[in-house]
Scaffold this active site. Structure first.
Site, PDB file in Angstrom:
ATOM      1  N   ASP A 173       5.892   1.008   0.557  1.00 24.20           N
ATOM      2  CA  ASP A 173       5.480   1.255   1.277  1.00 24.20           C
ATOM      3  C   ASP A 173       5.196   2.908   1.792  1.00 24.20           C
ATOM      4  O   ASP A 173       4.036   3.065   2.054  1.00 24.20           O
ATOM      5  CB  ASP A 173       5.595   0.729   3.008  1.00 24.20           C
ATOM      6  CG  ASP A 173       5.698  -1.211   3.150  1.00 24.20           C
ATOM      7  OD1 ASP A 173       4.413  -1.213   2.402  1.00 24.20           O
ATOM      8  OD2 ASP A 173       6.220  -1.756   4.126  1.00 24.20           O
ATOM      9  N   ASP A 188      11.111  -5.691   4.379  1.00 26.30           N
ATOM     10  CA  ASP A 188      11.564  -4.306   4.949  1.00 26.30           C
ATOM     11  C   ASP A 188      13.311  -4.966   5.892  1.00 26.30           C
ATOM     12  O   ASP A 188      13.461  -4.808   5.910  1.00 26.30           O
ATOM     13  CB  ASP A 188      10.331  -4.306   6.739  1.00 26.30           C
ATOM     14  CG  ASP A 188       8.841  -4.352   5.684  1.00 26.30           C
ATOM     15  OD1 ASP A 188       8.216  -4.243   4.688  1.00 26.30           O
ATOM     16  OD2 ASP A 188       8.154  -4.880   6.519  1.00 26.30           O
TER      17      ASP A 188
END
Length: 227
Positions: A177, A143
């Site tokens: 995401d 991420d």
């Protein structure tokens, strides 16, 4: 451009962009390193073992297997919708959803096999296949996007959180995401009919089957009466 080809192109494009961003971040930044772009946007390299936005409450291999199964189901459903000539926008949203799921599945399946473990002291790098930091299905998801849009301190009189600092929006996420989130909200906003068909399709099918059975029973009774 057919619906099927468009779906394949969307999935491939999102996957490629997602993996390029992740590989660049993982091989050029230290773990937890932060790059300040603006007060409301930073690049922060983190890794997580769990679900989207760093959530973690399921055993990792089981979670990865669930993701793989979910991706197969979504892919099959897209194929059915393509055959049924569903609306273009619906196909696009489903393709974005599938691409986001596959992007994180790829991390879990292979990153542990092809990368050296990331650290705050050094930058990660590729290793011979199978000699990485984790076994198959147990790689960590990369991420990097952090949007601290608003940061403030709760008033002292507030119960539980008084005096503590709060940041909106605090989760760190990746391109996959974002694809999942955007597609989810677009589906909720613009495709109620299609989603309702998923929810009530089974009931309608069962109802039709029951009606058919009742009709057959009625016809059978009528024949007996005539005899």
């Amino acid at each position: 451009m057919t619906r099927g080809r468009a779906a394949c192109l969307i999935v491939a494009a999102i996957l490629i962009v997602d993996q390029i961003i992740k590989i660049v971040v993982k091989t050029s930044m230290h773990l937890h390193e932060s790059i300040h772009i603006a007060d409301w946007f930073q690049l922060v390299f983190i890794e997580n073992n769990g679900m989207a936005y760093g959530l973690s409450f399921i055993y990792k291999p089981l979670l990865t297997i669930f993701r793989v199964v979910a991706s197969v189901v979504i892919g099959y459903y897209i194929w059915m919708q393509v055959k049924a000539k569903a609306r273009w926008g619906y196909i696009v949203c489903l393709s974005m959803l599938l691409a986001g799921a596959l992007g994180n599945v790829f991390d879990c399946m292979f990153y542990g096999l092809i990368f050296h473990a990331s650290s705050a002291d050094y930058v990660s790098y590729f290793v011979p296949f199978g000699q990485g930091y984790a076994p198959f299905l147990q790689g960590k998801v990369v991420d990097m996007f952090y949007f601290p849009l608003v940061t403030f301190t709760w008033p002292q009189w507030m119960p539980l959180c008084g005096g503590s600092e709060y940041t909106f929006f605090s989760p760190v996420f990746n391109f996959a995401d974002a694809s999942i989130t955007v597609s989810f909200f677009l589906l909720l906003l613009g495709y109620h009919k299609e989603l309702s068909a998923i929810s009530f399709g089974r009931k309608e099918k069962d109802g039709n089957a029951q009606e058919t059975a009742e009709n057959n029973l009625g016809e059978s009774n009528t024949l007996k009466d005539k005899e």
